[in-house]
Design a protein around this motif. Structure first.
Motif, short mmCIF file in Angstrom:
data_model
loop_
_atom_site.label_atom_id
_atom_site.label_comp_id
_atom_site.label_asym_id
_atom_site.label_seq_id
_atom_site.Cartn_x
_atom_site.Cartn_y
_atom_site.Cartn_z
N TYR A 146 -7.79 4.89 -4.41
CA TYR A 146 -7.78 5.28 -2.99
C TYR A 146 -6.90 6.51 -2.78
O TYR A 146 -7.26 7.43 -2.07
N GLU A 147 -5.74 6.55 -3.44
CA GLU A 147 -4.82 7.66 -3.26
C GLU A 147 -5.36 8.97 -3.82
O GLU A 147 -5.17 10.02 -3.23
N ARG A 191 0.83 -1.21 0.00
CA ARG A 191 0.00 0.00 0.00
C ARG A 191 0.86 1.25 0.00
O ARG A 191 0.48 2.26 -0.57
N TRP A 192 2.01 1.20 0.65
CA TRP A 192 2.91 2.34 0.69
C TRP A 192 3.40 2.65 -0.71
O TRP A 192 3.59 3.81 -1.08
N ASN A 228 -7.69 -6.29 -1.98
CA ASN A 228 -8.89 -5.55 -2.38
C ASN A 228 -9.03 -4.20 -1.71
O ASN A 228 -10.14 -3.72 -1.47
N ALA A 229 -7.94 -3.56 -1.40
CA ALA A 229 -7.98 -2.21 -0.83
C ALA A 229 -6.73 -1.47 -1.27
O ALA A 229 -5.73 -2.06 -1.65
N GLY A 230 -6.79 -0.14 -1.19
CA GLY A 230 -5.66 0.68 -1.58
C GLY A 230 -5.64 0.90 -3.08
O GLY A 230 -6.64 0.75 -3.77
N GLY A 245 -12.20 4.49 0.10
CA GLY A 245 -11.57 3.41 0.85
C GLY A 245 -12.00 3.41 2.29
O GLY A 245 -12.89 4.16 2.70
N GLU A 246 -11.33 2.57 3.06
CA GLU A 246 -11.75 2.38 4.44
C GLU A 246 -11.51 3.58 5.34
O GLU A 246 -12.19 3.77 6.32
#
Length: 132
Positions: free
Chosen positions: A95-96, A81-82, A89-91, A101-102
């Protein structure tokens, strides 16, 4: 070489006699201190290894939720993710950029993938022009 061996091995390789590199440890669940101690120091007389009941045998799965272990799950998720990848299934880019997202987001990429920069040597410059 396992991650926890690198600082000491590099120090010994370069002639140093001893080294200690402290690092923070994150555990992904709230364990009561006594239970945590009993899990990770389950060897004889509270030792961390060497016995059948030690954490480096069957109970090794307890390290999966920590940040410092060769087979831990949390660092893998954090690293992907970084770097901006979609992982579990996230990021990812959506999302950025948009904050979907969460936990919101929308602040852009945290880190760029590693690059190796090396000078290029002995290059003959190409001069454009007519051929003889």
């Amino acid at each position: 070489m396992f991650s926890e061996m690198w600082p000491a091995s590099c120090a010994l390789h370069h002639g140093l006699k001893a080294v200690y590199a402290p690092h923070a440890e994150y555990i992904d669940r709230r364990w009561p201190t006594k239970y945590l101690e009993a899990t990770f120091n389950a060897g004889r007389n509270g030792a961390s290894g060497g016995a059948r009941t030690a954490v480096f045998g069957d109970p090794e799965h307890n390290f999966r939720g920590t940040t410092w272990y060769y087979n831990a799950g949390f660092p893998e998720v954090l690293w992907h993710r970084w770097l901006g990848y979609r992982f579990h299934n996230a990021g990812g880019e959506e999302y950025e950029v948009s904050g979907v997202g969460e936990r919101g987001g929308g602040e852009g990429r945290m880190c760029l993938p590693a690059m190796l920069l090396h000078p290029v040597k002995r290059v003959e410059l190409v001069v454009e022009g007519l051929r003889d």
